[in-house]
Write an enzyme that holds these catalytic residues in place. Structure first.
Site, PDB file in Angstrom:
ATOM      1  N   ASP A  50     -20.112  14.890  18.831  1.00 42.40           N
ATOM      2  CA  ASP A  50     -18.981  16.475  18.633  1.00 42.40           C
ATOM      3  C   ASP A  50     -18.416  16.281  18.948  1.00 42.40           C
ATOM      4  OD1 ASP A  50     -19.738  15.828  21.252  1.00 42.40           O
ATOM      5  OD2 ASP A  50     -20.050  17.620  22.343  1.00 42.40           O
ATOM      6  N   HIS A 254      -9.937  -6.643   1.500  1.00 38.51           N
ATOM      7  CA  HIS A 254     -10.158  -4.664   2.724  1.00 38.51           C
ATOM      8  C   HIS A 254     -10.678  -5.157   3.880  1.00 38.51           C
ATOM      9  CE1 HIS A 254     -10.453  -1.950  -0.891  1.00 38.51           C
ATOM     10  NE2 HIS A 254     -10.097  -2.469  -0.841  1.00 38.51           N
ATOM     11  N   ASP A 271      -1.132  -5.766   4.723  1.00 35.62           N
ATOM     12  CA  ASP A 271      -0.952  -4.652   3.816  1.00 35.62           C
ATOM     13  C   ASP A 271      -1.170  -3.283   5.224  1.00 35.62           C
ATOM     14  OD1 ASP A 271      -1.498  -2.657   2.171  1.00 35.62           O
ATOM     15  OD2 ASP A 271      -2.818  -3.791   0.766  1.00 35.62           O
ATOM     16  N   ASP A 282       2.777   2.643   1.547  1.00 32.13           N
ATOM     17  CA  ASP A 282       1.511   1.309   0.834  1.00 32.13           C
ATOM     18  C   ASP A 282       2.324  -0.437   0.791  1.00 32.13           C
ATOM     19  OD1 ASP A 282      -0.322   0.116   0.447  1.00 32.13           O
ATOM     20  OD2 ASP A 282      -0.808   1.364  -0.853  1.00 32.13           O
ATOM     21  N   HIS A 361      -8.370  -7.529  -8.753  1.00 34.67           N
ATOM     22  CA  HIS A 361      -7.848  -5.982  -8.745  1.00 34.67           C
ATOM     23  C   HIS A 361      -6.860  -5.459 -10.059  1.00 34.67           C
ATOM     24  CE1 HIS A 361      -4.265  -6.650  -6.767  1.00 34.67           C
ATOM     25  NE2 HIS A 361      -4.698  -7.054  -5.998  1.00 34.67           N
ATOM     26  N   HIS A 365      -1.252   2.507  -7.989  1.00 33.87           N
ATOM     27  CA  HIS A 365      -1.930   3.179  -8.446  1.00 33.87           C
ATOM     28  C   HIS A 365      -0.887   4.226  -7.852  1.00 33.87           C
ATOM     29  CE1 HIS A 365      -1.598   2.793  -3.447  1.00 33.87           C
ATOM     30  NE2 HIS A 365      -2.392   2.101  -4.044  1.00 33.87           N
ATOM     31  N   HIS A 372      -4.003   6.736  -2.617  1.00 35.33           N
ATOM     32  CA  HIS A 372      -4.550   6.845  -3.963  1.00 35.33           C
ATOM     33  C   HIS A 372      -4.331   8.022  -3.999  1.00 35.33           C
ATOM     34  CE1 HIS A 372      -7.142   2.312  -3.116  1.00 35.33           C
ATOM     35  NE2 HIS A 372      -6.000   2.580  -3.155  1.00 35.33           N
ATOM     36  N   GLU A 395       1.310  -4.007  -7.439  1.00 28.57           N
ATOM     37  CA  GLU A 395       1.176  -4.898  -6.392  1.00 28.57           C
ATOM     38  C   GLU A 395       0.159  -6.153  -6.691  1.00 28.57           C
ATOM     39  OE1 GLU A 395      -2.207  -3.439  -3.438  1.00 28.57           O
ATOM     40  OE2 GLU A 395      -1.634  -0.581  -4.731  1.00 28.57           O
ATOM     41  N   TYR A 399      -5.569 -14.851  -5.661  1.00 33.54           N
ATOM     42  CA  TYR A 399      -6.353 -15.371  -3.411  1.00 33.54           C
ATOM     43  C   TYR A 399      -7.494 -15.868  -4.595  1.00 33.54           C
ATOM     44  CZ  TYR A 399      -5.051 -10.308  -3.751  1.00 33.54           C
ATOM     45  OH  TYR A 399      -4.454  -8.991  -3.564  1.00 33.54           O
ATOM     46  N   ARG A 440       0.260 -11.322  -1.843  1.00 36.13           N
ATOM     47  CA  ARG A 440      -0.412 -10.137  -2.650  1.00 36.13           C
ATOM     48  C   ARG A 440       1.202  -9.575  -2.335  1.00 36.13           C
ATOM     49  NH1 ARG A 440      -4.932  -7.550  -1.200  1.00 36.13           N
ATOM     50  NH2 ARG A 440      -4.000  -6.079   0.227  1.00 36.13           N
ATOM     51  N   GLU A 442       3.752  -6.050  -2.846  1.00 38.63           N
ATOM     52  CA  GLU A 442       3.504  -4.644  -2.715  1.00 38.63           C
ATOM     53  C   GLU A 442       4.190  -4.407  -1.996  1.00 38.63           C
ATOM     54  OE1 GLU A 442      -0.089  -2.259  -0.442  1.00 38.63           O
ATOM     55  OE2 GLU A 442      -0.255  -1.102  -2.503  1.00 38.63           O
TER      56      GLU A 442
HETATM   57  N1  GLY Z   1      -3.398  -0.725   1.382  1.00 39.38           N
HETATM   58  C1  GLY Z   1      -3.931   0.062  -0.395  1.00 39.38           C
HETATM   59  C2  GLY Z   1      -4.062  -0.734  -1.072  1.00 39.38           C
HETATM   60  O1  GLY Z   1      -3.413  -1.206  -1.607  1.00 39.38           O
HETATM   61  O2  GLY Z   1      -3.894   0.431  -2.260  1.00 39.38           O
HETATM   62 MN    MN Z   2      -1.509  -0.376  -2.664  1.00 35.27          MN
HETATM   63 MN    MN Z   3      -1.396  -1.199  -0.055  1.00 38.32          MN
END
Ligand code: GLY
Ligand code: MN
Ligand code: MN
Length: 468
Positions: A50, A254, A271, A282, A361, A365, A372, A395, A399, A440, A442
């Site tokens: 709960d 992730h 990230d 982000d 990827h 976005h 997102h 981004e 890898y 990466r 971004e």
């Molecule tokens: N951190 C989530 C993305 O980069 O989409």
């Molecule tokens: Mn992102």
């Molecule tokens: Mn991100």
């Protein structure tokens, strides 16, 4: 007159914010025409038994109302003679508020939320039909809340039964997302002011992370410092589970355990973004833990940075997400061939998706109330052109997993089990020096009238600024 400033911390903010909410509702009402729209607050999310998570309002509901309490319903009824905007909210209740927090209540909502009428949520069934019957079409997102769907469909059925005599009421249901998300996709100035703040806070956190990182520090220590900064500036917290990934953890897209001790010679991929008054940042940066890129790390980093810079240059009205993504893929693929990680004609490596062995990827976005965020990338066959006011992440990454294998041709269909693709461009063995590298970069980019603005420019990404 004082210059018009949009500072979420200024005393004038709440007035500007309310005006903006009204502007958004007016635009939405214009978009639904002679219809009537119903929005429902988010259900509370259960953490365990709960115990609930901190309440987070549904983004659509918040966009329309700016109201962050559960058990609420908003009605937009542009055809109603007096009440174009109606709210149903939890009534004041001393005992309940002692346990689970303050409520704005019916009177408070009437004074603060700009509605033409406010009722207790317990009065919903008595009053809803009077608003529903003002529209010729019902805008409502079916399928998210079974109990509420039933109530609404029940009311609609009885309106339809009476329609023969009254000639009133909706004759169709349409999901409001199509029209609402088009609006949400292009940010207003006050929304951008909140996003800039979410970005400024995250930028400070990334800069602090860079200062604190050295061999021997644990990933979670960096996470803790960053999230402390989010909260200390009034942020709600992280916009999504922060990724602090050192060494080959960076090859897990992730990775959120953040439980490893960093070593000399690692790269660190962070990230992490902040959620501030429902708006998100982000941001990803990758840098050497010991302050110095190795030759292999530098070569790969330069390539990702080049692809990112070129992809950002494609963000301008008229271009599309696809233009941006294709540019990143082109630069990365050519670079991977030059480094000997791929072999063959870049056009063919792209056509056959062989580059996806190292870049699996998308390139970005929409970003906003949701990390997102809503908004189309394609409309049927056509790609949606960028428009001023959109915010998109850019981004790209590379890898090379520790156990990466050169990509093999897909098995061909047919009876012959040994059938192979004779034209497949055979891929080279992967040299050990690349293994375990994940990179990466971004940024959050605002589409402007003539091009774009990199909102996250304060966070360093040039090699010279990452080394010390
Ligand atoms: N951190 C989530 C993305 O980069 O989409
Ligand atoms: Mn992102
Ligand atoms: Mn991100």
């Amino acid at each position: 007159m004082a210059p018009f400033t949009l500072d979420p911390l200024a005393p004038s903010w709440s007035v500007q914010w309310r005006e903006d909410l009204k502007l958004r509702r007016d635009r939405l009402m214009a978009a639904i025409g002679s219809g009537v729209a119903i929005f429902r607050s988010a259900p509370p999310a259960v953490m365990h038994n709960d115990v609930e998570y901190g309440y987070r309002q549904d983004s659509d509901f918040y966009y329309v109302t700016g109201f962050d309490e559960p058990e609420a319903v908003a009605v937009l009824a542009p055809n109603h003679p007096d009440h174009a905007y109606v709210l149903f909210v939890r009534p004041k209740d001393r005992l309940a508020e002692t346990w689970s927090g303050r409520r704005l209540g019916v009177e408070g909502a009437l004074m603060e939320l700009g509605a033409d009428a406010v009722y207790g949520i317990d009065e919903l069934e008595d009053h809803l039909a009077a608003y529903l019957e003002t529209g010729d079409r019902l805008f409502y997102g079916l399928g998210r809340d079974r109990a509420f769907d039933e109530l609404l469909l029940g009311q609609w059925r009885s309106l339809l039964r009476r329609r023969q005599k009254t000639g009133k009421g909706p004759i169709a249901i349409e999901d409001p997302s199509g029209r609402l998300h088009q609006l949400r996709n292009r940010k207003t100035e006050p929304e951008l002011a909140l996003m800039r703040r979410a970005i400024a806070i995250a930028a400070e956190a990334h800069q602090t992370a860079m200062e604190l990182t050295r061999p021997g520090v644990w990933e979670y220590e960096i996470q803790a410092e960053m999230e402390r900064i989010f909260r200390r500036h009034g942020g709600w917290g992280p916009a999504y589970p922060s990724i602090v990934a050192s060494g080959d953890n960076a090859c897990i897209l992730h990775y959120v355990e953040n439980s490893r001790q960093m070593r000399d010679g690692d790269l660190l991929l962070i990230d992490a973004g902040c959620s501030y008054r429902y708006y998100n940042s982000d941001i990803t940066r990758t840098f050497p833990v010991n302050g110095r890129f190795s030759d292999a790390q530098r070569a790969l980093y330069e390539l990702v940075l080049e692809s990112q810079v070129q992809a950002i240059a494609q963000v301008k009205p008229g271009n599309t997400y696809k233009t941006m993504h294709d540019t990143a893929v082109q630069v990365l693929t050519e670079g991977l061939v030059a480094l000997g990680l791929l072999a063959g004609d870049p056009a063919e490596l792209i056509e056959r998706k062989i580059y996806r062995n190292f870049y699996m990827h998308g390139t970005g976005h929409w970003l906003g109330l949701d990390v997102h965020d809503v908004g189309l990338y394609h409309n049927g066959e056509a790609d949606e052109p960028f428009q001023p006011g959109q915010v998109i992440t850019v981004e790209p990454g590379l890898y090379i997993a520790p156990d990466a294998e050169p990509m093999q041709p897909p098995e061909l269909d047919g009876d012959d089990e040994d059938a192979t693709d004779d034209d497949w461009p055979e891929q080279p063995p992967i040299d050990d020096r690349w293994r375990g590298l994940g990179i990466r970069i971004e940024d959050n980019v605002l589409v402007t009238e003539n091009g774009c603005e990199v909102l996250t420019a304060a966070v360093p990404k040039a090699i010279a600024d990452l080394e010390h």
